[in-house]
Design a protein around this motif. Structure first.
Motif: not given
Length: 674
Positions: A176-181, A205-210
């Motif tokens: 998920a961190s590679d698909t921000v936007g 969050g600080k260490a959470t991506h979705g």
């Protein structure tokens, strides 16, 4: 059908070679220095893969015939589905049956119901116990979010278990961190009547991506040889999410899920006791399903890590010849560590529970209609360094217990030799099994009806030919011998060669039983038993060449010699297949991609044919993609597929299907990123 001698190339083959040479010579257009791919050839050879050893290792260090389809490959190919993307892979046969069905397998035994290939999406098996295979039409992902597809040709049972006989395919999506936007894509055309997809990812969050996504499409029908519509148009909708979080420096969690629903139209030929003893039925398959996956990973040290994965998966399918529901619970634990300086060990254990509900139809019945199977497994593999940076020996085995054949042991031994840094030779011997499917164990299938007073049936009553499953507690078995060589003659060229000999035993065949008088008809059963032995051997080649900074060529070649068709269970495989992809940067914002494929003549097992086979001519096809980015966030592209023929056949479904041809098609696409 016009055929050419096997000893000399026909006109299509000569045309293919000429056009291949033309593409290899390149285009006079120069770019502003932008490279065709994000990774160099050397980077691609050293890309990390996880499917071969269930741990991260360089592709060049893998002791298996492995091929990786990158996200960039998917984008520039112009494909809109996973099966068509797999045509890039040497050793795989991918044939389109109609608008919504594919026949896919590795190293032979290709059919709609191919049963020797294990397929995963992010570690979740998409196997169906109905026929020990894959419904490719419902295995959809957002291609934009696929990180890579790792394809192992040959057995992978030591780590992945039963049914990984001829190969393993692992579709791995991005974190998920590679698909921000955000990204939105819309398009449409002839066969691809309309499609749309959207995805948005963000830091939670600080260490959470979705991220979450939604997509849908409507595809038009294909055509018969007569030019009439095949009635196989279809539409699907799907959505899902993924959340990745790192709670501590050592612990990470993944939580993801998908839902899908679709209507798949088809014209099927069903047997009947009334003249003409078969009827064409316009049918709609209603398909739906969903899954949830959670994974915990912990780094114990720089040389040790473990993971625990839990999956819940449900699916439902209702159509004219099958009505099935499946529920699957899968728990998998794995531990990887180094013991001393010479041992790199991976071990793990798993439990899988499969529950199904299979309702009777007019052509297929089960006894019992519901079954719950429990599968227990454990594996251990040790990579042993025999000589510093030159020689490695990998030994391992998986032990499984299933409720049909009991305990199964699937060992392997693999050797890797690196005489020089850019030269890797490997060899392997391994055992793999395929456990009986639900149909083989408990099913009775009405295949076709032979009319009375005919050449095949002189009696006054129709003969109903059926296939009856026999639970003989016997798995299909493969002993595989493989060798391979990877090298880079220069930094811009990579070569990957693999050869194999497959020795099969206890394969499924049909054996005629005693006819039974049923009053108004005669029932002729054929028992599904496991008593056929066969052989297959072949060679596979994959090369990549960065010709200039604006031109890259990818060539794949497959040679296959198999006698699996001798018992009439599957068709004759194409002996030769060639794929050539050319990626050209025509300017800073303009891309041109050409994909040329040649597939040798073949045949399919086809019950409706007098001799039980359907002959398929060799074919040559060309796909072209042209893309323009007028702004950094916007991309416009047009794709033409199967451009060299108005239409051509690739395969036919073994039972109940009608021959359908793949048409020439064009579609346009708009992609906007924000």
């Amino acid at each position: 059908m016009n055929r050419t001698s096997k000893g000399s190339p026909g006109p299509r083959a000569r045309y293919f070679m000429a056009l291949s040479l033309l593409l290899l010579l390149g285009s006079p257009l120069r770019s502003s220095g932008q490279e065709v791919v994000d990774l160099s050839i050397e980077d691609l050879m050293n890309i990390n893969v996880t499917s071969v050893g269930k741990k991260e290792q360089h592709l060049s260090d893998s002791t298996a015939a492995v091929f990786v389809i990158t996200n960039q490959d998917l984008k520039r190919s112009g494909v809109t589905n996973i099966p068509d993307a797999l045509r890039m892979v040497p050793g795989l046969t991918v044939s389109r049956i109609d608008s919504n069905k594919w026949a896919v397998n590795s190293r032979g035994a290709t059919s709609r119901f191919a049963d020797k290939l294990l397929v995963f999406i992010d570690g979740r098996t998409v196997y169906t116990p109905f026929f020990s295979g894959v419904y490719w039409e419902v295995q959809d992902v957002m291609l934009e979010d696929v990180d890579r597809i790792e394809v192992i040709r040959g057995p992978g049972a030591t780590l992945w278990g039963a049914n990984a006989v001829n190969g393993v395919i692992n579709i791995i999506t991005r974190q998920a961190s590679d698909t921000v936007g955000g990204v939105v894509t819309v398009g449409g055309g002839t066969t691809e009547e309309g499609f749309a997809e959207a995805r948005y990812g963000a830091a939670l969050g600080k260490a959470t991506h979705g991220r979450f996504y939604a997509k849908g499409f409507k595809r038009d029908e294909f055509e018969r040889a007569s030019g009439d519509g095949a009635g196989d148009d279809w539409e699907m909708a799907q959505g899902g999410f993924r959340v990745d979080t790192r709670r501590t420096a050592r612990d990470s969690f993944t939580f993801q899920g998908d839902l899908y629903d679709g209507e798949i139209n088809q014209e099927v030929v069903l047997p009947s006791l009334a003249p003409p003893y078969a009827e064409i039925v316009e049918d709609t398959a209603d398909v739906s399903g969903g899954n949830l996956l959670t994974r915990w990973q912990r780094v114990l040290s720089s040389t040790s890590d473990l993971s625990l994965q839990l999956i819940y998966d449900v699916s439902k399918r209702e159509e004219a010849f099958t009505n099935e529901e499946k529920e699957n619970i899968d728990v998998d634990f794995q531990h990887h560590f180094k013991a001393g300086e010479r041992h790199d060990i991976v071990w793990g254990a798993g439990y899988q529970r499969i529950h199904d509900e299979l309702a009777d139809t007019s052509v297929l019945t089960y006894s019992p209609e519901s079954r719950t199977d429990d599968l227990f497994s454990a594996f251990l593999q040790d990579e042993i360094l025999l000589s510093d940076n030159r020689l490695w020996l990998t030994l391992g085995s998986k032990v499984e217990h299933n409720e049909s054949t009991g305990y199964e042991v699937q060992p392997s031994a693999r050797l890797l030799f690196s005489p020089r840094p850019n030269h890797k030779l490997w060899a392997a011997v391994s055992r793999a099994v395929r456990t009986p499917s639900r149909v083989e164990r408990d099913g009775e299938v009405t295949l076709y009806v032979v009319p009375p007073l005919s050449a095949e049936n002189p009696s006054p009553l129709p003969v109903v030919v059926t296939g009856i499953g026999v639970d003989d507690e016997q798995s299909e078995e493969l002993i595989a011998y493989e060798v391979g060589y990877r090298f880079m003659p220069r930094p811009t060229i990579s070569v990957d060669i693999a050869g194999y000999y497959h020795d099969y035993d206890h394969l499924r065949v049909t054996r005629q039983g005693a006819p039974e008088f049923q009053g108004t008809y005669i029932k002729q059963p054929f028992l599904l038993v496991h008593e056929f032995s066969s052989r297959a051997y072949g060679a596979e080649l994959a090369t990549a060449w960065q010709v200039t900074d604006w031109l890259k060529e990818d060539l794949a070649y497959t040679y296959l010699n198999s006698n699996l068709e001798e018992e009439g269970q599957v068709g004759r495989e194409p002996t030769h297949q060639v794929s050539l992809r050319s990626a050209v940067d025509m300017g800073k914002d303009l891309e041109l991609d050409l994909w040329l494929r040649y597939v040798d003549d073949s045949s399919a097992a086809y019950a409706a044919s007098p001799d039980g086979t359907y002959e398929i001519d060799d074919y040559l096809t060309l796909d072209i993609r042209l893309s323009w980015s007028p702004a950094p966030a916007l991309e416009l592209s047009v794709v033409g597929q199967n451009l060299l023929d108005e239409r051509h056949p690739e395969y036919v479904m073994e039972n109940y299907g009608l021959p359908t041809e793949v048409p020439r098609s064009v579609y346009g696409k708009i992609t906007y990123r924000f």
